[in-house]
Design a protein around this motif. Structure first.
Motif, mmCIF file in Angstrom:
data_model
loop_
_atom_site.group_PDB
_atom_site.id
_atom_site.type_symbol
_atom_site.label_atom_id
_atom_site.label_comp_id
_atom_site.label_asym_id
_atom_site.label_seq_id
_atom_site.Cartn_x
_atom_site.Cartn_y
_atom_site.Cartn_z
ATOM 1 N N LYS A 196 0.840 -1.199 0.000
ATOM 2 C CA LYS A 196 0.000 0.000 0.000
ATOM 3 C C LYS A 196 0.875 1.249 0.000
ATOM 4 O O LYS A 196 1.748 1.387 0.851
ATOM 5 C CB LYS A 196 -0.895 0.023 1.230
ATOM 6 N N VAL A 197 0.627 2.115 -0.933
ATOM 7 C CA VAL A 197 1.427 3.331 -1.031
ATOM 8 C C VAL A 197 0.510 4.544 -0.983
ATOM 9 O O VAL A 197 -0.693 4.431 -1.195
ATOM 10 C CB VAL A 197 2.252 3.368 -2.331
ATOM 11 N N ASP A 198 1.100 5.704 -0.736
ATOM 12 C CA ASP A 198 0.291 6.910 -0.598
ATOM 13 C C ASP A 198 0.572 7.958 -1.651
ATOM 14 O O ASP A 198 -0.046 9.017 -1.655
ATOM 15 C CB ASP A 198 0.529 7.530 0.787
ATOM 16 N N SER A 199 1.549 7.723 -2.514
ATOM 17 C CA SER A 199 1.842 8.766 -3.499
ATOM 18 C C SER A 199 2.495 8.157 -4.726
ATOM 19 O O SER A 199 2.971 7.020 -4.696
ATOM 20 C CB SER A 199 2.782 9.813 -2.892
ATOM 21 N N LEU A 200 2.526 8.933 -5.793
ATOM 22 C CA LEU A 200 3.201 8.485 -7.017
ATOM 23 C C LEU A 200 4.678 8.246 -6.725
ATOM 24 O O LEU A 200 5.280 7.300 -7.221
ATOM 25 C CB LEU A 200 3.062 9.545 -8.113
ATOM 26 N N ASN A 201 5.222 9.132 -5.917
ATOM 27 C CA ASN A 201 6.619 9.022 -5.539
ATOM 28 C C ASN A 201 6.901 7.647 -4.929
ATOM 29 O O ASN A 201 7.885 6.982 -5.267
ATOM 30 C CB ASN A 201 6.928 10.151 -4.547
ATOM 31 N N GLU A 202 6.012 7.211 -4.038
ATOM 32 C CA GLU A 202 6.204 5.905 -3.404
ATOM 33 C C GLU A 202 6.034 4.765 -4.400
ATOM 34 O O GLU A 202 6.761 3.781 -4.362
ATOM 35 C CB GLU A 202 5.227 5.732 -2.228
ATOM 36 N N ILE A 203 5.075 4.915 -5.294
ATOM 37 C CA ILE A 203 4.877 3.893 -6.327
ATOM 38 C C ILE A 203 6.170 3.675 -7.083
ATOM 39 O O ILE A 203 6.655 2.549 -7.241
ATOM 40 C CB ILE A 203 3.795 4.340 -7.346
ATOM 41 N N VAL A 204 6.740 4.803 -7.555
ATOM 42 C CA VAL A 204 7.941 4.705 -8.371
ATOM 43 C C VAL A 204 9.105 4.181 -7.532
ATOM 44 O O VAL A 204 9.880 3.335 -7.980
ATOM 45 C CB VAL A 204 8.274 6.079 -8.998
ATOM 46 N N SER A 205 9.211 4.647 -6.287
ATOM 47 C CA SER A 205 10.337 4.244 -5.451
ATOM 48 C C SER A 205 10.352 2.732 -5.203
ATOM 49 O O SER A 205 11.377 2.082 -5.366
ATOM 50 C CB SER A 205 10.289 4.986 -4.117
ATOM 51 N N ILE B 77 26.250 12.002 -10.706
ATOM 52 C CA ILE B 77 26.967 10.725 -10.782
ATOM 53 C C ILE B 77 25.989 9.564 -10.569
ATOM 54 O O ILE B 77 25.994 8.583 -11.308
ATOM 55 C CB ILE B 77 28.088 10.688 -9.717
ATOM 56 N N LEU B 78 25.108 9.731 -9.561
ATOM 57 C CA LEU B 78 24.128 8.681 -9.289
ATOM 58 C C LEU B 78 23.095 8.559 -10.404
ATOM 59 O O LEU B 78 22.670 7.467 -10.759
ATOM 60 C CB LEU B 78 23.416 8.960 -7.966
ATOM 61 N N LYS B 79 22.709 9.710 -10.947
ATOM 62 C CA LYS B 79 21.740 9.693 -12.053
ATOM 63 C C LYS B 79 22.265 8.851 -13.200
ATOM 64 O O LYS B 79 21.546 8.030 -13.770
ATOM 65 C CB LYS B 79 21.506 11.121 -12.564
ATOM 66 N N ASP B 80 23.525 9.076 -13.534
ATOM 67 C CA ASP B 80 24.111 8.332 -14.654
ATOM 68 C C ASP B 80 24.118 6.832 -14.383
ATOM 69 O O ASP B 80 23.956 6.034 -15.281
ATOM 70 C CB ASP B 80 25.543 8.821 -14.915
ATOM 71 N N ALA B 81 24.318 6.485 -13.105
ATOM 72 C CA ALA B 81 24.395 5.065 -12.763
ATOM 73 C C ALA B 81 23.036 4.379 -12.860
ATOM 74 O O ALA B 81 22.948 3.173 -13.015
ATOM 75 C CB ALA B 81 24.951 4.912 -11.356
ATOM 76 N N GLN B 82 21.956 5.150 -12.769
ATOM 77 C CA GLN B 82 20.578 4.661 -12.875
ATOM 78 C C GLN B 82 20.172 3.685 -11.775
ATOM 79 O O GLN B 82 19.248 2.901 -11.939
ATOM 80 C CB GLN B 82 20.309 4.065 -14.261
ATOM 81 N N TYR B 83 20.867 3.720 -10.631
ATOM 82 C CA TYR B 83 20.405 2.958 -9.468
ATOM 83 C C TYR B 83 19.459 3.839 -8.666
ATOM 84 O O TYR B 83 19.565 5.056 -8.722
ATOM 85 C CB TYR B 83 21.593 2.567 -8.592
ATOM 86 N N PRO B 84 18.554 3.224 -7.913
ATOM 87 C CA PRO B 84 17.587 4.040 -7.161
ATOM 88 C C PRO B 84 18.262 5.008 -6.189
ATOM 89 O O PRO B 84 19.224 4.636 -5.520
ATOM 90 C CB PRO B 84 16.775 3.000 -6.382
ATOM 91 N N PHE B 85 17.750 6.211 -6.171
ATOM 92 C CA PHE B 85 18.145 7.186 -5.158
ATOM 93 C C PHE B 85 16.910 8.000 -4.808
ATOM 94 O O PHE B 85 15.923 7.967 -5.525
ATOM 95 C CB PHE B 85 19.280 8.086 -5.664
ATOM 96 N N PHE B 86 16.989 8.738 -3.693
ATOM 97 C CA PHE B 86 15.777 9.371 -3.171
ATOM 98 C C PHE B 86 16.022 10.798 -2.711
ATOM 99 O O PHE B 86 17.141 11.156 -2.357
ATOM 100 C CB PHE B 86 15.242 8.547 -1.988
ATOM 101 N N PHE B 87 14.937 11.556 -2.723
ATOM 102 C CA PHE B 87 15.013 12.926 -2.211
ATOM 103 C C PHE B 87 14.204 13.111 -0.942
ATOM 104 O O PHE B 87 14.391 14.043 -0.212
ATOM 105 C CB PHE B 87 14.503 13.925 -3.252
ATOM 106 N N ASP B 88 13.254 12.220 -0.750
ATOM 107 C CA ASP B 88 12.348 12.374 0.387
ATOM 108 C C ASP B 88 12.624 11.221 1.348
ATOM 109 O O ASP B 88 12.414 10.061 1.005
ATOM 110 C CB ASP B 88 10.905 12.341 -0.122
ATOM 111 N N GLU B 89 13.121 11.537 2.542
ATOM 112 C CA GLU B 89 13.563 10.488 3.451
ATOM 113 C C GLU B 89 12.420 9.578 3.899
ATOM 114 O O GLU B 89 12.610 8.372 4.060
ATOM 115 C CB GLU B 89 14.294 11.096 4.659
ATOM 116 N N GLN B 90 11.220 10.175 4.042
ATOM 117 C CA GLN B 90 10.071 9.345 4.441
ATOM 118 C C GLN B 90 9.773 8.308 3.367
ATOM 119 O O GLN B 90 9.576 7.131 3.641
ATOM 120 C CB GLN B 90 8.817 10.220 4.628
ATOM 121 N N VAL B 91 9.733 8.807 2.136
ATOM 122 C CA VAL B 91 9.447 7.915 1.003
ATOM 123 C C VAL B 91 10.540 6.857 0.898
ATOM 124 O O VAL B 91 10.266 5.672 0.674
ATOM 125 C CB VAL B 91 9.352 8.731 -0.298
#
Lengths: 458, 679
Positions: free
Chosen positions: A279-288, A429-443
């Motif tokens: 169960k997720v609460d936002s698009l951000n969580e879906i994608v994460s 650098i992380l973007k280029d690597a295409q591994y998951p990274f996050f901006f919202d600590e809760q998410v």
């Protein structure tokens, strides 16, 4: 095997109502197929044109002598029924109706829709739509779409299957493709006259490449079937991410006008409990969550460590781990000793690990510290905050992290905590690597928690 | 600019016979460029410029007569300068209103004036061009931009410097101006760029007959479009309002702050002003308006109606303007006759309904507490959705009642509803009971076949009470019904299609059963998709008074007794723990009504009863008393009967009765069956 398969593997496609106006849906659908890697035959049908950008345009479907597997209908709604009749006569396998103006538009539309239902009933022709925005087939880089921005050659195929009601939220999530989230299919069956959400669900259940199935929907029509499939997905080790919209009285009315769902209630989603359902609460969580599943497939284990050089942030993240039920086991004495010797800091280390700002003086502490954690074998998941904008420390950590990620021994949750613009080199650098990274600590932490729930039944 | 402003005002006359040389000297001294020529009778006969004089000198002419121009054209001094036509001459005599000659104007004066006006004109046009709200853009015949004003720059997102000289469509999207230079014809059109709507007028630019370019003036009309559609809907609203007001069964009027009537419907006059009290009403009316204007608050009152035996509800609401002053007052008058009548009817009906409800036990249900209301709401919502539901909660909390209500509210309400008490069926029998059997499969009835309870419920609903009691081997079969909608009878080779909605209940902790491997995990996950947890009665004490009242009323009817329940007693009910939940409460109340005579209930008795009477803590010695000698066999049978009956008051299943009596369930079933056979 689900009948929907035929729609996704057509040897020939006809677009009925095609036009040379590329600013309109009628022309866009052609352009979007021409841009794609679709390798089958493409026919255009419209009595008003003889040729469209050099291609022959047939006056009617029956004028095409060859077999047609898939028909895409973009004619005005009043003409749709006749076209569908023709499709049934021609034994077309699948009809995708982009045209709108059915149950979402009121009583007359509901009647038009019932007529469509009758035409395809007991025939071998399946009907996807009407009022459907199309579908994407990522592995083969093509799709039926009237979007003005559609670059099927750039598709990154992966394990995330998406089923959405309507185009917009689905497309918003699909944009994550550019971040590296790989998709298998996007399906959006419009008003579900014939092909329903359950059919789409069934397809993704049977599709080998799909490991996680996202639902972004306004209502389920056959809940028990949905739960049955949900359970089946769980037994197959596929997680289901469920995001439903239309929970207020006003939004319910809007739903009726969008896809013709006229139920005046929203399913009480909160009540559903099933371990296969995330169960997720936002698009951000879906994608994460999807990104984690697409990248790391299955959890390696639930031993998680916070690796930080900023004390307060490591404590905050510890609180979040508690909140989202993430296990932070203590570090071994051996590891503690190693950390002491690397950092030359005389303090008792614990999980969360706080290397302190000793890293300012010696950047090797960061890289060696991370090496120690990874090599200790004591942890499966490593949460790494980039505490704020410091340029150099973050850059060094980021470069080293990408190296560690490619070794694929641990799962990493990098979190950029800064509330300013995140335009540091570390992020690039992380973007280029295409591994998951996050901006919202809760998410970030919640998504890790959900990911760890994603597993095969014993 | 007019001729007067630039002409050479002069009264100097040159005569035909003047020597050219003298004339030349004179005009040089004066700085003139020409002059007028008169004859000896002082009549104007011609005019000249310095060019004529030069020609005369070269050609050796002597007097002005030889060189002056005789074909002149008179110009009025009030003529607009642009309207002066010199034709072949370089100088024109100027006259005033009275046709007197006041001077002359030369071509160079004219040109200077034109230059000056043009400059002014240009400045003015530039100002207009630059300050116009509309975008203006012009192009030459090559389609290159020659002028663009700031609004156009803004709309096209370019600067003037960038745009000038560029090809039109390199700068803006609409290409209509190119059509204008191609056809020489202007046009007006609406077009859309992005989300904005524009109106444009495009005109050709001509130099005399020659097309030299085109200019487009365009305007962003998006706001206008919005406003115009808003205006339409406001008009529509007005119409709707008018219709509503005029057809309303209430009297409605709108007045301004001075009490002047702006709008009223027919009904208003009829209800309010009609009848005897009209004069007084007019006075009241102004008082009400005055009151509302002064206070700025709504006014409400009930007054007797015009014909005396009805009453009117009068409300007056202020409508305030932006500064908070009352601008309008909407007054409405409602005739209460019908409502009064309906209210009386309603009261009567409610009374009747309550009696009916109380009599129909089982369908009545108390949910006063927020907790319970929410649960009932959810259950009712879920009832309409055809899904499997698991009801959990302690014994006696009302799981079955909720299940009943769900079934009653579901789409399957007219279809079979089969209740299965999994507790009451022995494990050996359960497979046969639930799934049925084929011929030869059941050792107790080898000759026959049987439809199981699931098959009996086909198309409808099955209530699996205490699902935790279903033995492990049968759980697989149950999961198959859920997942594949397939069922196979015991002993059957083929399975059959089945469509049953399952509502399951449990008072056991299924998760714990899963942990001890008494319940399949996958089945648990599958049936637990929608769990509804019913709270114990002690967790919702708010519901107790209503429950007590409900059952007290019910038993009062059944046992034809009135027993007074005091507040103290009610408090005792509320404070009791109720380990047996609602079932226990019902039992206690029934006991009170069945055993006590009227008005014998005291608080002490109740407290004692609640403490000891219902919890069966009494010792064996007290429990069994022998007061008559009868044959032992008969006495044992009677004791067994009483014990089972007694246990049955609190325990709901044979299995549990067996448990408290410390014998096997089959013993209990055998004894009960045996007794039933005797009767």
């Amino acid at each position: 095997m689900t009948r929907l398969k035929a729609m996704l593997t057509p040897a020939s496609i006809a677009i009925v109502g095609a036009s040379n106006n590329y600013h309109q849906n009628t022309g866009r659908v052609i352009v979007n197929l021409q841009k794609s890697n679709y390798s089958g035959k493409l026919y255009l049908v419209n009595p008003k044109h003889e040729k469209i950008s050099g291609m022959t345009c047939y006056p009617s479907l029956s004028d095409i002598k060859a077999e047609v597997d898939l028909v895409c209908v973009v004619v005005p709604y009043l003409k749709v029924a006749d076209i569908v009749k023709e499709c049934v006569e021609k034994k077309v396998k699948a009809v995708v109706i982009i045209s709108a103006g059915f149950s979402e538009s009121g009583q007359a539309g509901i009647e038009r829709e019932n007529e469509l239902k009758k035409i395809v009933e007991n025939s071998d022709t399946m009907l996807y739509g009407p009022n459907a925005p199309g579908f994407y087939h990522f592995a083969e880089n093509w799709g039926i779409s009237f979007s003005p921005r559609f670059d099927p050659k750039q598709f990154k195929a992966g394990s995330v299957g998406l089923i959405s009601h309507g185009g917009s939220l689905g497309r918003a999530v699909l944009d994550a493709n550019e971040k590296g989230v790989g998709f298998s299919y996007w399906l959006s069956p419009g008003n579900e006259v014939d092909i329903s959400l359950s059919d789409c669900f069934q397809l993704l259940l049977e599709d080998e490449s799909t490991k996680v199935i996202i639902f972004i929907i306004e209502g389920i029509r056959d809940e028990e079937t949905f739960f049955r499939l949900l359970h089946e997905a769980y037994l197959k080790g596929k997680s289901v991410i469920f995001f439903s919209i239309g929970h207020s009285e006003i939004s319910r009315r809007a739903v009726a006008k969008h896809l013709g769902h006229h139920e005046n209630y929203a399913f009480p989603l909160d009540l559903i409990t099933h371990p296969g359902l995330l169960k997720v609460d936002s698009l951000n969580e879906i994608v994460s969550v999807s990104w984690l599943i697409d990248t790391y497939k299955m959890p390696k284990g639930n031993r998680t460590v916070i690796f930080s050089w900023a004390g307060a942030i490591s404590i905050y993240l510890t609180d979040l781990c508690e909140k989202y039920d993430i296990n932070l086991p203590p570090i071994s004495e051996k590891l503690e000793e190693q950390l002491k010797s690397v950092t030359k800091v005389d303090k008792e280390f614990m999980n969360p690990i706080d290397l302190t700002t000793a890293v300012y003086n010696d950047l090797d502490i960061l890289t060696q510290g991370l090496d120690l954690i990874c090599e200790s074998g004591e942890f499966d998941n490593i949460i790494i905050p980039f505490p704020f904008q410091v340029d150099y420390e973050n850059e060094i950590l980021s470069r080293h992290l990408v190296k560690k990620m490619s070794e694929r021994r641990n799962l990493f949750i990098p979190i950029f905590m800064t509330q300013g613009y995140s335009d540091e080199l570390a992020l690039e650098i992380l973007k280029d690597a295409q591994y998951p990274f996050f901006f919202d600590e809760q998410v970030a932490v919640k998504s890790l928690g959900l990911f760890l729930k994603h597993k095969k039944i014993r | 600019m007019i001729v007067k402003d630039v002409m050479n005002r002069t009264s100097i006359k040159h005569y035909e016979n003047d020597y050219i040389e003298d004339v030349a000297k004179r005009i040089i001294a004066r700085g003139d460029e020409g002059g007028l020529v008169y004859n000896e009778r002082d009549e104007l006969t011609g005019c000249f410029t310095y060019k004529d004089l030069l020609k005369g000198i070269v050609e050796k002419g002597e007097t002005l007569l030889h060189v002056c121009t005789r074909h002149y054209k008179l110009v009025n001094e009030n003529s607009v300068i642009e309207e002066v036509h010199f034709e072949k001459n370089d100088v024109c005599p100027v006259t005033n209103r009275n046709a007197d000659i006041t001077g002359f104007i030369t071509k160079s004066d004219y040109l200077k004036a034109i230059a000056k006006t043009t400059k002014i004109e240009r400045n003015r046009l530039d100002a207009i061009f630059n300050s116009a709200h509309n975008g203006i853009l012009s192009i030459d015949l090559e389609g290159q931009i020659t002028a663009i004003n700031p609004p156009a720059e803004k709309m096209a997102l370019v600067t003037k410097e960038e745009a000038i000289g560029k090809f039109l469509t390199d700068v803006v999207t609409p290409s209509g101006l190119l059509d204008v230079i191609r056809t020489g014809e202007g046009h007006t059109e609406k077009y859309k760029v992005g989300k904005r709507m524009y109106l444009t007028h495009r005109s050709p630019i001509y130099d005399e007959q020659r097309l030299i370019g085109a200019v487009g003036v365009f305007q962003d009309i998006s706001e206008i479009e919005i406003v115009s559609s808003e205006l339409d809907s406001v008009k529509q609203l007005m119409n709707e309002m008018d219709t509503i007001i005029s057809h309303s069964s209430d009297g409605i009027c709108i007045v301004n702050a001075e009490g002047e009537m702006i709008k009223k419907n027919h009904k208003f006059g009829e209800l309010y002003f009609g009848g005897l009290h009209e004069a007084r009403r007019r006075e009241d009316f102004l008082t009400i308006i005055g009151h509302v204007v002064k206070k700025g608050e709504p006014y409400n009152a009930i007054e007797p109606g015009t014909d005396g035996d009805n009453s009117l509800i009068i409300t007056a609401n202020p409508v305030k303007n932006a500064t908070g002053c009352v601008e309008r007052i909407v007054m409405s008058v409602k005739d209460m006759t019908e409502i009064d009548h309906l209210r009386q009817q309603l009261e009567k009906t409610q009374g009747v309904l309550k009696n009916i409800q109380n009599e129909k036990r089982g369908t009545s249900f108390v949910a006063t507490s927020k907790k319970m209301k929410k649960i009932v709401d959810q259950a009712m919502q879920l009832a309409k959705v055809d899904v499997t539901i698991l009801l959990t909660g302690e014994k006696g909390v009302g799981k079955e009642t909720i299940a009943n209500r769900i079934q009653m509210a579901s789409l399957r309400k007219d279809k079979p509803f089969i209740k299965v008490d999994c507790d009451a069926i022995s494990e050996e029998q359960m497979a046969y009971e639930l799934f049925g059997y084929e011929i030869g499969a059941c050792p107790e009835a080898p000759e026959s076949e049987k439809k199981g309870l699931f098959e009996q419920a086909d198309g409808g609903t099955i209530l699996l009470d205490e699902i935790g009691r279903i033995p492990l081997p049968l759980q697989v079969k149950l999961l198959r019904v859920l997942q594949e909608q397939q069922l196979s009878r015991v002993g059957a080779i083929e399975s059959r299609k089945i469509n049953v909605r399952i509502i399951a209940t449990t008072s056991q902790n299924l998760e714990a059963l899963v942990a001890t491997q008494k319940f399949r995990e996958d089945l648990y996950f599958r049936i637990n998709v929608i769990p509804i947890m019913l709270p114990a009665l002690r967790e919702r004490p708010e519901d107790i008074p209503d429950l007590v009242q409900l059952y007290a009323d019910l038993f009062a009817v059944r046992y034809k007794k009135r027993i007074q329940l005091t507040e103290e007693m009610m408090r005792a009910f509320v404070h009791h723990e109720w380990p047996g939940n609602i079932r226990e409460l019902v039992y206690v109340l029934e006991k009170i009504y069945a055993t006590l005579s009227e008005n014998r209930l005291t608080e002490e008795w109740l407290l004692d009863f609640l403490e000891n009477g219902s919890s069966h803590k009494s010792t064996i010695e007290q429990s069994i008393t022998v007061n008559k000698v009868i044959p032992l066999k008969q006495a044992v049978a009677e004791l067994e009967r009483q014990l089972i009956e007694k246990a049955g008051e609190t325990e709901i299943s044979y299995r549990q009765i067996a448990k408290v009596l410390e014998v096997s369930p089959s013993t209990i079933i055998r004894k009960v069956k045996k007794r039933e056979a005797h009767h």
